[in-house]
Design a protein around this motif. Structure first.
Motif, PDB file in Angstrom:
ATOM      1  N   SER A   1       0.831  -1.206   0.000  1.00 16.60           N
ATOM      2  CA  SER A   1       0.000   0.000   0.000  1.00 16.60           C
ATOM      3  C   SER A   1       0.864   1.254   0.000  1.00 16.60           C
ATOM      4  O   SER A   1       2.060   1.215   0.295  1.00 16.60           O
ATOM      5  CB  SER A   1      -0.955  -0.007   1.195  1.00 16.60           C
ATOM      6  OG  SER A   1      -0.236  -0.087   2.405  1.00 16.60           O
ATOM      7  N   ASP A   2       0.224   2.366  -0.312  1.00 16.73           N
ATOM      8  CA  ASP A   2       0.954   3.625  -0.493  1.00 16.73           C
ATOM      9  C   ASP A   2       0.870   4.553   0.708  1.00 16.73           C
ATOM     10  O   ASP A   2       1.425   5.652   0.686  1.00 16.73           O
ATOM     11  CB  ASP A   2       0.462   4.354  -1.745  1.00 16.73           C
ATOM     12  CG  ASP A   2      -1.057   4.522  -1.779  1.00 16.73           C
ATOM     13  OD1 ASP A   2      -1.693   4.413  -0.704  1.00 16.73           O
ATOM     14  OD2 ASP A   2      -1.612   4.750  -2.858  1.00 16.73           O
ATOM     15  N   GLY A   3       0.166   4.142   1.769  1.00 19.85           N
ATOM     16  CA  GLY A   3       0.082   4.991   2.956  1.00 19.85           C
ATOM     17  C   GLY A   3      -0.714   6.259   2.764  1.00 19.85           C
ATOM     18  O   GLY A   3      -0.522   7.233   3.501  1.00 19.85           O
ATOM     19  N   GLU A   4      -1.640   6.263   1.814  1.00 23.82           N
ATOM     20  CA  GLU A   4      -2.352   7.495   1.476  1.00 23.82           C
ATOM     21  C   GLU A   4      -3.811   7.482   1.917  1.00 23.82           C
ATOM     22  O   GLU A   4      -4.611   8.254   1.398  1.00 23.82           O
ATOM     23  CB  GLU A   4      -2.281   7.737  -0.036  1.00 23.82           C
ATOM     24  CG  GLU A   4      -0.889   8.000  -0.557  1.00 23.82           C
ATOM     25  CD  GLU A   4      -0.303   9.304  -0.015  1.00 23.82           C
ATOM     26  OE1 GLU A   4      -1.081  10.250   0.227  1.00 23.82           O
ATOM     27  OE2 GLU A   4       0.922   9.361   0.161  1.00 23.82           O
ATOM     28  N   SER A   5      -4.178   6.613   2.863  1.00 18.62           N
ATOM     29  CA  SER A   5      -5.566   6.600   3.323  1.00 18.62           C
ATOM     30  C   SER A   5      -5.609   6.883   4.816  1.00 18.62           C
ATOM     31  O   SER A   5      -4.589   7.022   5.480  1.00 18.62           O
ATOM     32  CB  SER A   5      -6.221   5.244   3.020  1.00 18.62           C
ATOM     33  OG  SER A   5      -5.974   4.316   4.053  1.00 18.62           O
ATOM     34  N   SER A   6      -6.819   6.947   5.351  1.00 18.70           N
ATOM     35  CA  SER A   6      -7.019   7.163   6.788  1.00 18.70           C
ATOM     36  C   SER A   6      -7.522   5.896   7.459  1.00 18.70           C
ATOM     37  O   SER A   6      -8.163   5.964   8.502  1.00 18.70           O
ATOM     38  CB  SER A   6      -8.010   8.312   7.018  1.00 18.70           C
ATOM     39  OG  SER A   6      -9.253   8.022   6.373  1.00 18.70           O
ATOM     40  N   ALA A   7      -7.238   4.733   6.855  1.00 14.08           N
ATOM     41  CA  ALA A   7      -7.569   3.459   7.492  1.00 14.08           C
ATOM     42  C   ALA A   7      -6.703   3.277   8.736  1.00 14.08           C
ATOM     43  O   ALA A   7      -5.659   3.915   8.895  1.00 14.08           O
ATOM     44  CB  ALA A   7      -7.350   2.302   6.524  1.00 14.08           C
ATOM     45  N   PHE A   8      -7.120   2.368   9.615  1.00 18.84           N
ATOM     46  CA  PHE A   8      -6.471   2.204  10.911  1.00 18.84           C
ATOM     47  C   PHE A   8      -4.974   1.965  10.792  1.00 18.84           C
ATOM     48  O   PHE A   8      -4.160   2.677  11.395  1.00 18.84           O
ATOM     49  CB  PHE A   8      -7.130   1.048  11.673  1.00 18.84           C
ATOM     50  CG  PHE A   8      -6.439   0.695  12.963  1.00 18.84           C
ATOM     51  CD1 PHE A   8      -6.643   1.451  14.104  1.00 18.84           C
ATOM     52  CD2 PHE A   8      -5.575  -0.393  13.036  1.00 18.84           C
ATOM     53  CE1 PHE A   8      -6.001   1.130  15.294  1.00 18.84           C
ATOM     54  CE2 PHE A   8      -4.937  -0.724  14.217  1.00 18.84           C
ATOM     55  CZ  PHE A   8      -5.145   0.048  15.349  1.00 18.84           C
ATOM     56  N   GLU A   9      -4.577   0.957   9.996  1.00 20.52           N
ATOM     57  CA  GLU A   9      -3.152   0.616   9.973  1.00 20.52           C
ATOM     58  C   GLU A   9      -2.327   1.713   9.334  1.00 20.52           C
ATOM     59  O   GLU A   9      -1.150   1.899   9.661  1.00 20.52           O
ATOM     60  CB  GLU A   9      -2.936  -0.748   9.287  1.00 20.52           C
ATOM     61  CG  GLU A   9      -2.424  -0.728   7.870  1.00 20.52           C
ATOM     62  CD  GLU A   9      -3.514  -0.446   6.851  1.00 20.52           C
ATOM     63  OE1 GLU A   9      -3.194  -0.350   5.647  1.00 20.52           O
ATOM     64  OE2 GLU A   9      -4.693  -0.328   7.238  1.00 20.52           O
ATOM     65  N   GLU A  10      -2.928   2.483   8.431  1.00 17.83           N
ATOM     66  CA  GLU A  10      -2.190   3.575   7.810  1.00 17.83           C
ATOM     67  C   GLU A  10      -2.129   4.800   8.730  1.00 17.83           C
ATOM     68  O   GLU A  10      -1.170   5.574   8.671  1.00 17.83           O
ATOM     69  CB  GLU A  10      -2.792   3.906   6.451  1.00 17.83           C
ATOM     70  CG  GLU A  10      -2.631   2.745   5.479  1.00 17.83           C
ATOM     71  CD  GLU A  10      -2.791   3.140   4.026  1.00 17.83           C
ATOM     72  OE1 GLU A  10      -3.106   4.319   3.749  1.00 17.83           O
ATOM     73  OE2 GLU A  10      -2.585   2.275   3.156  1.00 17.83           O
ATOM     74  N   ALA A  11      -3.123   4.980   9.592  1.00 16.28           N
ATOM     75  CA  ALA A  11      -3.041   6.042  10.599  1.00 16.28           C
ATOM     76  C   ALA A  11      -1.923   5.766  11.597  1.00 16.28           C
ATOM     77  O   ALA A  11      -1.220   6.685  12.037  1.00 16.28           O
ATOM     78  CB  ALA A  11      -4.379   6.187  11.319  1.00 16.28           C
ATOM     79  N   VAL A  12      -1.750   4.478  11.964  1.00 15.74           N
ATOM     80  CA  VAL A  12      -0.633   4.111  12.843  1.00 15.74           C
ATOM     81  C   VAL A  12       0.691   4.421  12.159  1.00 15.74           C
ATOM     82  O   VAL A  12       1.591   5.053  12.734  1.00 15.74           O
ATOM     83  CB  VAL A  12      -0.709   2.619  13.217  1.00 15.74           C
ATOM     84  CG1 VAL A  12       0.547   2.185  13.977  1.00 15.74           C
ATOM     85  CG2 VAL A  12      -1.951   2.346  14.061  1.00 15.74           C
ATOM     86  N   ALA A  13       0.840   3.968  10.912  1.00 19.28           N
ATOM     87  CA  ALA A  13       2.079   4.211  10.178  1.00 19.28           C
ATOM     88  C   ALA A  13       2.329   5.702   9.976  1.00 19.28           C
ATOM     89  O   ALA A  13       3.484   6.165  10.026  1.00 19.28           O
ATOM     90  CB  ALA A  13       2.038   3.489   8.835  1.00 19.28           C
TER      91      ALA A  13
END
Length: 353
Positions: free
Chosen positions: A182-194
């Motif tokens: 993934s590109d880290g460009e969303s506000s999903a849970f795991e991407e908010a942590v990252a």
């Protein structure tokens, strides 16, 4: 082991939600801290079953003195969604009050702002309270796993490029068939942590996060809730934790990960060109070639030329497909992981709403 409830105030008088949290205290401060949750989409239950059996393993490890790093487990992360039934069908993906996805719109904050998540928390809606409490717990850890499942699917994961290829140990431990980078460009849970880890200090943005992991694990499909699968996955996850030094276990090296690795731009989202009954010609786990017939849509039953063929745009592996057999126009049918980018334009962020 400590068990406690986080109380979430409801949005109407007399209503509140209880979020059970299981905590194990580690014996080595230098060991990685772990946070694992399941059923953030409340109708996705393979992860809840996995954590039921993993907690058995962790309780035994605790009695043997084998918990090295602090471990926090939330087996049912969404009591709000779990209470939403419409005409007998559990509606666990979207909050019926706000129509928001339970796994979107998590606060994107720097790690140093963690404490602000739960300051004056009662001023937020129940759904936002839930999201803030979950994110607050996760940001105390170095290893964060969010357990989901697809509709019908193989075992796979969404992993930020910042954690790859170090995260191949998790993919191997859970016997995954594919990894979506993934590109880290969303506000999903795991991407908010990252996001918080990448922005640990003001003005910086890290592109590599060694020793850390925040991942969405897709545990096959919604109906794959069986004791033998749950125990197998729990054993695999325990082996992963042992490999990362979070728990003590017999030294059994993990095999190398041999599945497909594909950036999100290489995922072909196969959609229905028209509404109608779906006749699938390919199943999950099958390799397909460009031009292969994937599905037939019976758009006009009984009419000459009433069928529409849906074909593969390129070679790839069928990772998921829908369980419904009726399609609306442009509704999703399959995800195919490919070696080359899709010709379809993809917006940054998640593949689905």
């Amino acid at each position: 082991m400590d068990i406690s409830d986080i109380i979430i105030a409801g949005d109407t008088p007399g209503l509140e939600w209880r979020l059970p949290v299981f905590r194990f205290k580690g014996t080595k401060p230098e060991a990685p801290r772990t946070y694992i949750q399941a059923a953030l989409h409340a109708n996705e239950l393979p992860g809840t079953a996995l954590l039921h059996y993993l907690l058995e393993r962790l309780r035994q490890a605790a009695s043997d003195g084998g918990i090295r790093g602090d471990i926090t487990v939330v087996p049912q992360a969404n009591p709000i969604g779990a209470a939403q039934s419409h005409f007998g069908e559990l509606q666990g993906r979207f909050d019926l009050g706000t129509r928001s996805n339970f796994n979107r719109d998590f606060p994107l904050i720097a790690l140093g702002e963690r404490s602000s998540l739960i300051e004056d928390i009662d001023r937020h809606s129940a759904v936002d309270q839930l999201k803030r409490q979950l994110l607050h717990m996760a940001l105390h850890a170095e290893l964060v796993l969010d357990l989901h499942c697809d509709d019908e699917g193989l075992q796979y994961a969404y992993i930020d490029e910042a954690f790859w290829p170090e995260a191949a140990d998790l993919a191997a431990a859970l016997d995954m068939r594919a990894v979506f980078l993934s590109d880290g460009e969303s506000s999903a849970f795991e991407e908010a942590v990252a996001y918080a880890w990448k922005h640990e200090r003001s003005g910086e943005r890290k592109t590599s996060l060694p020793g850390r992991l925040s991942v969405t694990v897709e545990l096959r499909g919604t109906r794959d809730v069986y004791p033998e699968l749950a125990r197998k996955d729990a054993d695999g996850l325990f082996r992963f934790l042992a490999g990362r030094g979070a728990v003590v276990a017999q030294d059994r090296p993990l095999p190398a990960f041999g599945g497909v690795v594909a950036p999100l731009d290489n995922i072909e989202m196969i959609r229905a060109p028209e509404a109608g009954a779906i006749l699938f010609h390919k199943d999950i786990g099958e390799s397909v070639g460009a031009g292969d017939l994937l599905a037939t849509i019976i758009a006009r039953p009984g009419m000459p030329n009433g069928e529409i063929e849906v074909r593969a745009p390129q070679d790839g592996l069928v990772v998921t497909r829908v369980s419904t057999r009726f399609a609306r126009r442009r509704s999703d049918l399959m995800k195919i992981a490919c070696a080359e980018p899709s010709r379809m334009i993809r917006r940054p962020g998640t593949l689905e709403a």
